[in-house]
Structure formats: structure tokens, C-alpha cells
Design a protein around this motif. Structure first.
Motif, PDB file in Angstrom:
ATOM      1  N   ASP A 446     -38.432  17.763 -10.076  1.00  0.00           N
ATOM      2  CA  ASP A 446     -37.353  16.896  -9.803  1.00  0.00           C
ATOM      3  C   ASP A 446     -37.653  15.899  -8.905  1.00  0.00           C
ATOM      4  O   ASP A 446     -38.532  16.221  -7.687  1.00  0.00           O
ATOM      5  CB  ASP A 446     -36.090  17.394  -9.570  1.00  0.00           C
ATOM      6  N   PHE A 447     -37.133  14.471  -8.704  1.00  0.00           N
ATOM      7  CA  PHE A 447     -37.394  13.548  -7.610  1.00  0.00           C
ATOM      8  C   PHE A 447     -36.209  13.921  -6.710  1.00  0.00           C
ATOM      9  O   PHE A 447     -35.215  14.545  -7.053  1.00  0.00           O
ATOM     10  CB  PHE A 447     -37.427  12.052  -8.359  1.00  0.00           C
ATOM     11  N   LYS A 448     -36.448  13.639  -5.571  1.00  0.00           N
ATOM     12  CA  LYS A 448     -35.220  13.761  -4.523  1.00  0.00           C
ATOM     13  C   LYS A 448     -34.100  12.884  -4.631  1.00  0.00           C
ATOM     14  O   LYS A 448     -33.111  13.423  -4.331  1.00  0.00           O
ATOM     15  CB  LYS A 448     -35.848  13.227  -3.157  1.00  0.00           C
ATOM     16  N   ASN A 449     -34.312  11.743  -5.454  1.00  0.00           N
ATOM     17  CA  ASN A 449     -33.285  10.878  -5.811  1.00  0.00           C
ATOM     18  C   ASN A 449     -32.517  11.448  -7.223  1.00  0.00           C
ATOM     19  O   ASN A 449     -33.213  11.354  -8.253  1.00  0.00           O
ATOM     20  CB  ASN A 449     -33.549   9.480  -6.049  1.00  0.00           C
ATOM     21  N   ASN A 450     -31.325  11.893  -7.154  1.00  0.00           N
ATOM     22  CA  ASN A 450     -30.652  12.346  -8.481  1.00  0.00           C
ATOM     23  C   ASN A 450     -30.253  11.360  -9.440  1.00  0.00           C
ATOM     24  O   ASN A 450     -30.329  11.863 -10.540  1.00  0.00           O
ATOM     25  CB  ASN A 450     -29.307  13.120  -7.900  1.00  0.00           C
ATOM     26  N   PHE A 451     -30.151  10.135  -8.927  1.00  0.00           N
ATOM     27  CA  PHE A 451     -30.155   9.290 -10.140  1.00  0.00           C
ATOM     28  C   PHE A 451     -31.343   8.862 -10.856  1.00  0.00           C
ATOM     29  O   PHE A 451     -31.273   8.342 -12.144  1.00  0.00           O
ATOM     30  CB  PHE A 451     -29.516   7.677  -9.375  1.00  0.00           C
ATOM     31  N   VAL A 452     -32.579   8.831 -10.388  1.00  0.00           N
ATOM     32  CA  VAL A 452     -33.789   8.795 -10.798  1.00  0.00           C
ATOM     33  C   VAL A 452     -34.079   9.870 -11.672  1.00  0.00           C
ATOM     34  O   VAL A 452     -34.327   9.752 -13.033  1.00  0.00           O
ATOM     35  CB  VAL A 452     -34.841   8.907  -9.728  1.00  0.00           C
ATOM     36  N   ASN A 453     -33.328  11.188 -11.302  1.00  0.00           N
ATOM     37  CA  ASN A 453     -33.611  12.539 -12.325  1.00  0.00           C
ATOM     38  C   ASN A 453     -32.712  12.050 -13.457  1.00  0.00           C
ATOM     39  O   ASN A 453     -32.889  12.423 -14.694  1.00  0.00           O
ATOM     40  CB  ASN A 453     -33.083  13.555 -11.624  1.00  0.00           C
ATOM     41  N   VAL A 455     -31.916   9.515 -14.764  1.00  0.00           N
ATOM     42  CA  VAL A 455     -32.545   8.658 -15.839  1.00  0.00           C
ATOM     43  C   VAL A 455     -33.783   9.116 -16.655  1.00  0.00           C
ATOM     44  O   VAL A 455     -34.195   9.086 -17.728  1.00  0.00           O
ATOM     45  CB  VAL A 455     -32.821   7.161 -15.236  1.00  0.00           C
ATOM     46  N   TYR A 456     -34.458   9.798 -15.520  1.00  0.00           N
ATOM     47  CA  TYR A 456     -36.009  10.279 -15.975  1.00  0.00           C
ATOM     48  C   TYR A 456     -35.876  11.266 -16.958  1.00  0.00           C
ATOM     49  O   TYR A 456     -36.646  11.463 -17.858  1.00  0.00           O
ATOM     50  CB  TYR A 456     -36.782  10.375 -14.659  1.00  0.00           C
ATOM     51  N   LYS A 457     -35.164  12.373 -16.656  1.00  0.00           N
ATOM     52  CA  LYS A 457     -35.042  13.486 -17.477  1.00  0.00           C
ATOM     53  C   LYS A 457     -34.722  13.320 -19.084  1.00  0.00           C
ATOM     54  O   LYS A 457     -35.355  13.690 -20.098  1.00  0.00           O
ATOM     55  CB  LYS A 457     -34.402  14.531 -16.939  1.00  0.00           C
ATOM     56  N   SER A 459     -34.899  10.549 -20.689  1.00  0.00           N
ATOM     57  CA  SER A 459     -35.566   9.562 -21.103  1.00  0.00           C
ATOM     58  C   SER A 459     -36.986  10.375 -21.841  1.00  0.00           C
ATOM     59  O   SER A 459     -37.412  10.177 -22.680  1.00  0.00           O
ATOM     60  CB  SER A 459     -36.145   8.572 -20.139  1.00  0.00           C
TER      61      SER A 459
END
Length: 492
Positions: A446-453, A455-457, A459
Motif C-alpha cells: 500500500d501507499f501511505k496516501n489512502n486516496f491513492v490506494n 484509486v490504485y487498487k 484500477s
């Protein structure tokens, strides 16, 4: 464009907008005060469970007997007497309710009794609105009723919540606003009915005494009542029982999770309505082989699209809760998402089982099965609430069991009578892709930024489905991404 096409197109737009408003509110607004939201989600389902008792199927008679009464110039007579009958039924119910409270004082400690001053008047308003709703459908006008029936409750919920939480009005004022929106809806129903055709109330009973027409209406209404009350109990009892036994906060949490998982049912919103005429045609012509092929195609479509959305929700939900108010409450209830999601996926995989039964000569069987579902849902909910400490997870398991058994019964019935069933090997391929996609997305860091996670997961899951579908040819995606199809949507 024909009236039906225009109305159908507008109906779909209103339906999706209403769904979007309700889901966004449930995820980002209502979590600010889960307990108050739980109260709102107790009031409406409780009123809807009582509603069929007061309506008693009379609304359906305004469709069934509309054309025969219209030919005799008595369709407004039917509407007028239907509205009177609903009011009489309501008074009888009120009398029975208070008599029950007198005979069984324990009723006075229930949440229904404490909130009776808003729930009971709401039942009457909804009952009268239901009669108008069905009557208007005879004119092939479904858009305005859809706004009042689908969009208005969401505005009532959102407005009442904002008044209470964000504007600091008293809870009583927020409830008045909630109730007032439905009164406004009833007034709108009356004026819209009057716009379609000048409404002249006629309370004469002579026409219906002739040839004992009232008996036919009563019998048909009674059948509609049985089917309707089973449906409402099966679909609304969760919120009522959670509110009564577990509390309003838990009811708010459950309602929010239910709103999130209902996203996977989006593809079914329009497909079922479009499929009904084709199902009816195949049944009338006894084209059971063609029905079986059509059944399998639509079931695969619903399952595949629902599975894509469910997989994205599963890997993104933990990160979504971090962006929600009181997110920890929802994260603790994550297993509920999995249980409800899997049972909903199975429901999508079984396609339009219910439509096949209700449109066939065995339509009375639907009432019998729905009654079984209602009794089973109540029994299982009570068992898990009183005999386990599972809480919301127990409610979800009870719902999943009853919904799954309900679908299995319909599958067996349809296969026995029509030799049709919804399952294909492609569904297994899709399930494998979804499982692999979820597993890989969960295992990757996981990235530290939950918003990035967030979107990223999901996707990554989508990429898995695109690649898997490209090689296995499960869903004809290319048919829906070509220029001619997109132009046809714009043109329509």
C-alpha cells in the motif's frame, strides 16, 4: 421518439441520478451522525412494511380494471373509491394498533410506539400516493411518478439530516421536514393526475355493485396484497429489526454498507425492464429454448459487470473508510460487505428468474415463494440476533441465506417447468479472474496516501478483468465500445 421510449429514457436518467444521490449521501454525508441516520432508516422501512396492510392491493386494481372502467366512464369512480377505501383501511389499522397496545402493554416500549406520531401519518400519505402512482401509470407516464417515488425519499433523508446535523435544528423539526416532503409528493401526485385528465371525484357505488364487480376487485386486490406484503417484509425487515434489537447507530452503519454494496446492482436497473417484454413474448409463444439462451446471456452480463464492481469495492473499501467520517465503525463491519456482496452476486447470476415466473401462468407461485422468503428472513434474523453475538454480521448472514435459498427455489422451479437455467461456464471463468484480481491487489504493498490506494487498487483489478476478458472472451466488451454503439446512445 415514442411516448414509451421518451418516458423510458427519462426514467433511466432519473433512476441513476437518484441512485447516485443516495449512494454519495450514504458514504460522505450520513456517516457524520450514524445514529440519526439510523433513525431515518428505521422510520421509512417501518412505514413501508405497514403500507401493504393499508393499501391492501387496491393500487393494483387501478391498473387491472382501468380500461374496463374507462370504457364505461367509471375509471375516476374507481380511483375515488380506492382513495376512500385506503382511508378506511388506515382507520381500521389505527384502531387495531391502539387496541393491541392496550391488550399487550409491552408494545408501548417498542421504537414503533415511540415514533408512532411520524410513522403512522407517513403510512397514510404513502398509501394514498401509491394509489395515485399506479393510476397514473395507465397513461404511460412514469417519469414524474419515478421522481416522486425514487428521488423524493432521498431528498427527504438528505434534507432532514442536514437540518439536524449541519444546521443544528431540533430532531423534531428534521422529522417534520422529512414527513413534509412526502406530503408535498402526495400533493404533486394529485395535481399531476388532474393535469393528465381533469379529476372529478365520484363516490357512487352503484357501478361496482352491478354484476358484483366489487368481488372481482376485492379478490384481485387481496392477491396483490399478499405478494406486496411479502416483498416489503423481505426487503425492509432488516432495518426494522436492527433498529429494534441492536440500535439506531448499528442501523445507520448497516444502511450505509447496504448502499455501498448496492452499487453492484446498477447494471440490472435498466436491463430487467427492457427484458420483460422479450420474456413475455418467449413465454407466450412457448419458445423455451430461445428463452434459455436469452436467460443465460443476460445473467452472464449482470454477473460479470456486478463482479467487476464488487471486486473493486472489496479492494477499495478499507481505504474508503479512512476518508469517511466515523470510518472506523464501517471498517469494523467490513465482513458485512463481503457477505452481502457475494449473496447479491449470486442474485445477479440467477438473472430474471422472478420475471419468468411472474409473467407465466404460474404467477401465483411468486406470492407463495415471497411469503416463504419473508418468514425465513424474519426467523433467521431473530435467531442470529437472540442466539449469537455476531450483531450486524449475523443480520448479513441471515439475509444472505434467505436470499440464496429464495433464488435456488426459483431456479429449480423454472428448470422444472420451462427447462431454463441461468448458469454458464463463463461465469466460472469470470469468478476466477475476480478472485485472482482481488488476491493480487490485496497482496501488493500500500501507499501511505489512502486516496491513492483507493484509486490504485481497484484500477489494478480492472486491468485484470480487461486482460482476462480479452483472452477468455467472457463479455463482448468491443460491442459496447465501438463508435456506432456510442453514436446510437447519443442519438437515442
Amino acid at each position: 421518439m415514442s411516448v414509451i421510449a421518451r418516458q423510458g429514457f427519462k426514467y433511466s436518467i432519473i433512476g441513476y441520478l437518484g441512485f447516485l444521490l443516495g449512494t454519495v449521501s450514504a458514504i460522505f454525508i450520513f456517516p457524520y451522525d450514524v445514529k440519526f441516520y439510523g433513525k431515518l432508516r428505521y422510520i421509512m422501512p417501518m412505514a413501508e412494511i405497514i403500507l401493504p396492510i393499508v393499501v391492501f392491493g387496491i393500487s393494483y386494481s387501478n391498473v387491472k380494471f382501468f380500461f374496463s372502467t374507462k370504457n364505461d366512464g367509471k375509471h375516476q369512480n374507481l380511483l375515488s373509491l380506492s382513495l376512500v377505501a385506503v382511508c378506511i383501511n388506515f382507520l381500521i389499522f389505527i384502531g387495531g394498533f391502539f387496541l393491541a397496545a392496550y391488550l399487550f402493554p409491552e408494545l408501548k416500549v417498542t421504537k414503533l410506539w415511540k415514533m408512532k406520531l411520524i410513522i403512522l401519518p407517513l403510512v397514510l400519505v404513502l398509501a394514498l400516493s401509491t394509489v395515485f402512482n399506479k393510476y397514473i401509470s395507465n397513461y404511460k407516464r412514469i417519469v414524474v411518478p419515478n421522481i416522486l417515488d425514487n428521488f423524493l425519499p432521498k431528498i427527504a433523508n438528505l434534507g432532514a439530516f442536514c437540518l439536524f446535523f449541519f444546521l443544528a435544528f431540533q430532531e423534531k423539526i428534521a422529522f417534520y421536514f422529512f414527513f413534509g416532503m412526502f406530503v408535498l409528493g402526495l400533493i404533486a401526485y394529485y395535481f399531476y393526475t388532474n393535469k393528465l385528465e381533469k379529476f372529478t371525484p365520484d363516490f357512487s357505488t352503484n357501478y361496482f355493485k352491478k354484476d358484483k364487480l366489487y368481488k372481482q376487485i376485492f379478490n384481485y386486490s387481496f392477491y396483490g396484497f399478499l405478494g406486496n406484503i411479502g416483498t416489503y417484509i423481505a426487503l425492509r425487515i432488516d432495518n426494522v429489526m436492527i433498529g429494534d434489537y441492536l440500535g439506531f447507530q448499528e442501523n445507520g452503519v448497516y444502511s450505509t454498507l447496504l448502499a455501498i454494496i448496492s452499487l453492484i446492482s446498477i447494471p440490472s436497473m435498466g436491463l430487467y425492464a427492457i427484458s420483460a417484454p422479450l420474456i413475455n413474448e418467449h413465454l407466450e409463444l412457448k419458445e423455451y429454448e430461445e428463452l434459455d439462451v436469452f436467460h443465460k446471456k443476460t445473467s452472464l452480463t449482470l454477473f460479470f459487470l456486478g463482479l467487476v464492481l464488487f471486486s473493486c469495492i472489496c479492494v477499495g473499501f478499507p481505504f474508503l473508510t479512512s476518508l469517511m467520517q466515523n470510518g472506523e465503525l464501517f471498517k469494523q463491519a467490513e465482513p458485512v460487505i463481503w457477505i452481502l456482496g457475494i449473496s447479491t452476486l449470486f442474485d445477479l447470476a440467477t438473472g430474471f428468474n422472478g420475471y419468468i415466473i411472474s409473467l407465466s401462468k404460474f404467477y401465483r407461485y411468486s406470492t407463495f415463494v415471497m411469503a416463504i422468503l419473508a418468514v425465513l428472513t424474519i426467523t433467521l434474523n431473530l435467531y442470529f440476533i437472540k442466539n449469537t453475538s455476531l450483531g450486524l454480521l449475523g443480520i448479513a448472514i441471515a439475509t444472505a441465506i434467505s436470499l440464496t435459498l429464495f433464488n435456488i427455489i426459483k431456479i429449480i422451479f423454472n428448470y422444472t417447468k420451462f427447462k431454463v437455467q441461468p448458469f454458464t461456464i463463463e461465469m466460472i471463468y469470470a469468478a476466477i479472474i475476480g478472485t485472482l484480481g482481488i488476491a493480487v491487489a490485496v497482496m501488493l504493498p500500500d501507499f501511505k496516501n489512502n486516496f491513492v490506494n483507493l484509486v490504485y487498487k481497484p484500477s489494478l483489478v480492472l486491468v485484470f478483468f480487461l486482460i482476462g476478458n480479452y483472452f477468455l472472451k467472457i463479455f463482448p466488451l468491443e460491442k459496447y465500445l465501438n463508435k456506432s454503439f456510442l453514436k446510437s446512445i447519443i442519438k437515442f
